[in-house]
Enzyme design. Sequence first.
Site, PDB file in Angstrom:
ATOM      1  N   LYS A 104      31.492  43.948  41.945  1.00 17.67           N
ATOM      2  CA  LYS A 104      32.398  44.349  40.883  1.00 17.67           C
ATOM      3  C   LYS A 104      31.634  44.228  39.620  1.00 17.67           C
ATOM      4  O   LYS A 104      30.776  43.601  39.256  1.00 17.67           O
ATOM      5  CB  LYS A 104      33.444  43.025  41.051  1.00 17.67           C
ATOM      6  N   SER A 151      42.551  41.698  40.111  1.00 17.82           N
ATOM      7  CA  SER A 151      41.736  42.725  39.250  1.00 17.82           C
ATOM      8  C   SER A 151      40.628  43.207  40.044  1.00 17.82           C
ATOM      9  O   SER A 151      39.809  44.234  39.557  1.00 17.82           O
ATOM     10  CB  SER A 151      41.223  41.870  38.101  1.00 17.82           C
ATOM     11  N   SER A 200      42.594  37.628  42.123  1.00 15.76           N
ATOM     12  CA  SER A 200      42.029  38.915  42.011  1.00 15.76           C
ATOM     13  C   SER A 200      41.213  39.399  43.208  1.00 15.76           C
ATOM     14  O   SER A 200      40.614  40.287  43.267  1.00 15.76           O
ATOM     15  CB  SER A 200      41.222  38.727  40.460  1.00 15.76           C
TER      16      SER A 200
END
Lengths: 105, 491, 503
Positions: free
Chosen positions: C79, C154, C178
């Site tokens: 990420k 997210s 997330s």
Amino acid sequence: MSTSSQALSDEDVAKVALLARLALSEAEIARMTGELSKIVGFVSMLGEVDTSSVAPLAHPLDTQNIFRDDLPTPSLTTAEALQAAPRHDGECFLVPAVLGESGAA
Amino acid sequence: MTAAPVYTTIIGLEVHVQLQTRTKLFCGCSTRFGAPPNTQVCPTCLGLPGSLPVMNRHAFELALRAALALDCRIAPFTKWDRKNYFYPDLPKGYQISQYDLPFSSDGQLEVVDPKGAFSRRVGIIRVHLEEDAGKSMHDEAAGTADTRIDLNRAGTPLCEIVTQPDLRSPQEARAWLNELKLLLVYLGVSDCNMQEGSLRVDANVNLHIPQPDGRVAKTPIVEIKNMNSFRSVERALAYEAVRQWEEWQATKVEMGKMPKQTRGWDDPAGITRPQRQKEESSDYRYFPEPDLVPVTVSDAQVAAIRAAMGDPPTVLRKGLEARWKISAYDADVLVNQGRDLVAYFEELATLVGEGKVASNWMQQDVLRTLNERGGTIGEFPVRPTAVADIIGRIAKGDFDTSRGREIFAEVLTSGRAVEEVVASLGIAAVSDDDLVALCRELLAANPKIVADVKGGKEQAAAGLIGQARKKNPNVNPGKFRQMCIDLIKGM
Amino acid sequence: MQLLELSAIDMVAALRQGDITAVQCATAFLDRIEATNGSINAFLAVDRAGALERAADIDARRRAGKPVGALAGLPVALKDVLCTADMPTTCASRMLAGFRPPYDADVVARLRAADAVFVGKTNMDEFAMGGSNENSAFGPVRNPWDLARAPGGSSGGSAACVAADMAPVAIGSDTGGSIRQPAGLCGITGLKPTYGRVSRRGLIAFASSLDQIGPMARGAADCALIMETIAGHDPGDATSLDVAVPRYTDLLDKPLAGVRIGRVPEHYAEGLDPEVAKGVEEAFAVLKAAGATIHEVRLPHAKYGIPTYYLIAPCEASSNLARYDGAHYGHRSSVGHRGSGKAGSAFESPLVEMYCRSRAEGFGPEVKRRVMLGTYALSAGYYDAYYAKALRVRRLIRQDYLDAFQSVDLIGGPVSATPAFKLGEKTDDPLAMYLVDLYTVGTNLAGVGGISFPCGFTKSGLPIGFQLQAPALGEPLLLQAADRFQRLTDWHRRRPRPTEARS
């Protein structure tokens, strides 16, 4: 705490924007005032909870006393430190001139 | 009868001292002074994305030491908080400091003028531990619109010491700062060097003005910044007190009628100037630092630090006065020179068996020559045994004090032993027979002096000393004079 | 079996045995990324050259008989919230466009040392703020199950990348759900470890007392494999736990007999999609059939989780994001930089103007909203009513969990109230978007661990997620239970049909 849709005024929002160093247009301030008021109204439901005998919990852990030894570790080179600087002179970061006093009162 | 003061100056101080650690408070970058810009930085002290702080154990211990020396209460539980504001020398946009649970509070440090002019016990509100910001440099001469930022200093450990407004004069303030510096240097907490920025002072000052109706009017408190030496602090406070007095007389504005003012000291001009009021009052939005865990301090820990600390200057001074029967002034002079010199003195006094003489030799000979030569007392070539040797010989009568000083100087410059120097200078005790012979010789040659002495003027005999020493430099003046008087009496 | 469909564990074994080379492996996934990223937008940066070079080096070392790491040759997606010294790290924000940190995050360094092969940085909600990956400055991520829908957030990019077989595993971060929520919406498995189990050093901070890094993969066993590498004490993170890391993969094969799983009535309020509720009940049934016992357990303050979270997180974020001011790195506005407070200027100085404009230009609307909210809630006069109040309720929420875990070993339930929603459906109403975290914020507030995995599909073919939460350091039980579930079901093996919009 107010639960009306306008918990904040445009003025409140403008002050917060300065504290947060965010340039907001008048339209953005107006929009932000509505959105923040709604959110603040929502989070105000916490007022329902009786916390009179409850201490704040800042850390989910119960650890204490974490230290490091006073031993040197490698620093970055100046070039590495300035690598992402928007403006620099090879030695220092450059920012628009600040006159006189330090930042904190 | 002394008149009531027209006004009383009320002074409080806020002192920041850099702790003498090798590395910064939250990272392993060096804290060495004077390095080229941005050479002692890393992701943590640069505030790069993803960086995290970890507390320097030694910094916390030095902070505890400082707080204990300042007689503070140590909090059993302490934590750090973020002080949020935007400034280019503060790369994270917040300073990690302490807000509502500082690690220590409620202490005191007394300053006593050795000449007795004043004595003041200054309360300490709190001592807390925080990180320093970097340096911003404005090169106005270069005419650029830029400010240069060097983050070497960012993250250096600082103790913030806040006093009660207990000081009552600029002189007291300066003396107190000297006492604080001496204390912290003694304890190895900080080198308190204002030139290098390891000690910084801001002062808060206002006046209390007794009114005819018995009320006390108070002028608005002014914070003074930008004082770069203890002398500047004294001068700035003196100036500001007068300025506030004149302003009071002109405007009669009292405390509470306006926000706290900040003024900067301009040393070359010798005045304070108002600093620009910020548009927004500083709202630091303090909240507990989530990246650091709290710290607990046990009684055992406090005891251990206290035990390892060594005596502070006040205790050392009183100890010297009591043990060696020297004056407060003398004790003060010695202690001001540091632990090593005090140790030297005590070794000397022990060898000599007495304090006053040893103290005199310290001040008049050792200290004087040490200051001329430079260097530390540890490097000083003349050791206590040598000085004690000289003092002993004087006491025995081998030579007088002024001769002894010559010997000391010669030992210092030549590096030779006392015995050797004494011999090489041809110093030898004058035997009683030789002394008597010399006396008779000079008495015979100076009948007028004999007559004066016989007539009751004993002091006339001193006039022969010069001649005696010319004939034999080893003559002890006192012994010679007495001998003459005795002989004349027998004549 | 198709290379792209191997589990990470099988892939590592195949690499070790020489059935495939690291270069073959990397190439397969890089090609897949190239073919599909255009329609999914899971990746912000792909390091083809770097990955192949790394893979070649690993193959060479293996051939030469030199030691290689535990994950040698395994492609991993990161990420874009994790600092990588050799790839840009943007947090999907204009503020950090092109930013290259001079160091690796601790997790990245561990994976590198284990010889993982990084294929690229995945898309996310800007600065990890969001529940749909629509807050990215570089375009939204599309759910591989239905390109018209959001993948969740997210860590939407990481979830979509695994769901679409663009990488066998991805690393995400979880502050209020997330990892778990996008895993649920994308039909994959995602673990948020106990707070402090994985170092946060090099994780670009959103909310420091809530953030944790965790693995995302098709199955719990793969998550266990990754956890063995990324978990562990880091002296450079004062909030990192100094506790030994179990061999999670060795602990997987345990029966569920005797494990008590709590079911929370507060979870089944209105707003829970009926198909999701059904999927969750079926999951409980599977676990029960496997030997677990299901018990009712209360989390009385569950409904206060969202307001508590949406005070604590923005407050910490407003401070964590203060460093993005254009002074030392990141975006600096070119407007007003040389200004000198000209007449009529709204700013008190050129410096303040630089700060205000740089941050306004660099941050997207959701980030600005949260920074404003946090700044307001921490400001003078409001601290006690908002932030301090939230910290007190947090303690009550944590106590709820401690009390519940007196009588159960795990808590089960939905991870999301609805399956994947349409892109644009919630973007007009920030508050509606915040409610997607309903089932996940409690875990972060209490500092405990949670895992989500697929437990079914809606009639329209969208994944339904199930969440298990455990007491602190309960990762072994979380992974065991999820893995046991995945031996008895095959929801986690399903894959979206080749990329298309469904409805």
